[in-house]
Design an enzyme around this catalytic site. Structure first.
Site, PDB file in Angstrom:
ATOM      1  N   LYS A 120      38.537  29.797  30.614  1.00 29.24           N
ATOM      2  CA  LYS A 120      37.539  30.846  30.814  1.00 29.24           C
ATOM      3  C   LYS A 120      37.100  31.447  29.482  1.00 29.24           C
ATOM      4  CE  LYS A 120      38.697  34.942  32.316  1.00 29.24           C
ATOM      5  NZ  LYS A 120      39.173  36.063  33.163  1.00 29.24           N
ATOM      6  N   ASP A 138      35.242  34.225  36.241  1.00 31.41           N
ATOM      7  CA  ASP A 138      36.181  35.335  36.362  1.00 31.41           C
ATOM      8  C   ASP A 138      36.232  35.774  37.823  1.00 31.41           C
ATOM      9  OD1 ASP A 138      33.821  36.699  36.824  1.00 31.41           O
ATOM     10  OD2 ASP A 138      34.192  38.262  35.323  1.00 31.41           O
TER      11      ASP A 138
END
Length: 215
Positions: A120, A138
């Site tokens: 991420k 997220d």
């Protein structure tokens, strides 16, 4: 969502915010990498408050190493998990100098090889610093993708891959920001603000929240 729904969905988001930006403050690719790493399990607001005084004195790996782990902790002690984050940032800085000449690499695998940097974080840096059409999933983006029917998936990686496949290329560059901002301010976790959502007609969420003013 159908292809037509997805096209309409992103056309609306683009028209409302043609050039979306992230909410973490940074001054260069290195400080962006540090900020994103610090933001894990923390709010952007709390990270920005901590880095406001940090980045003017440590905006390169060399300056961060000079500051040292204890010095860094004094700046980020208001952020959750600051001890482990400080250790990771110092080691990350050392490896950037050792492996990449002090520069942030524009490569996912190279980024993920750094301490405290997962997929991420790497995707955020690649998208913002280098303009790559990556998607960082997220909690907000994961929720929006599943709730709306845009790209359902059981894991962040499954959602990421589904989004890359389903989102038309013209929207991929900014899709990451549009979806995160939408999830943060409109399609919220406990109760989405469906009555003020500009893409509600394309959304497949059945239990849409009515306007509280009309109750």
């Amino acid at each position: 969502m159908t292809k037509a729904d997805i096209e309409g969905f992103f056309t609306r988001l683009q028209n409302a915010n043609p050039e979306p930006v992230g909410e973490l403050n940074y001054v260069n690719p290195y400080t962006l990498l540090v900020a994103v790493a610090l933001s894990a399990q923390a709010t952007d607001v709390s990270v920005n408050k901590a880095t406001e005084k940090l980045f003017p004195i440590a905006d390169t790996p060399e300056k961060m190493l000079a500051l040292g782990e204890d010095g860094l902790k004094q700046h980020i002690k208001t952020i959750g998990l600051f001890n482990s984050k400080a250790k990771n940032v110092i080691e990350m800085s050392r490896l950037l100098i050792e492996r990449h000449g002090g520069e942030v690499p524009a490569d996912r695998l190279a980024l993920e090889a750094l301490p405290g940097v997962g997929r991420k974080t790497a995707n955020v840096v690649l998208n913002i610093a280098f303009g790559q059409p990556t998607i960082a999933v997220d909690t907000h983006l994961f929720r929006v993708s599943n709730r709306t029917g845009l790209a359902p998936g059981k894991t962040p990686l499954a959602v990421e891959l589904a989004l890359e496949k389903r989102i038309p290329k013209p929207y991929l560059r900014h899709a990451h920001h549009w979806l995160i901002l939408h999830g943060r301010y409109i399609c919220k976790a406990r109760k989405p603000d469906c009555w003020r959502c500009i893409v509600s007609e394309f959304c497949k969420f059945k239990e849409k929240t009515p306007d509280p003013a009309l109750r």
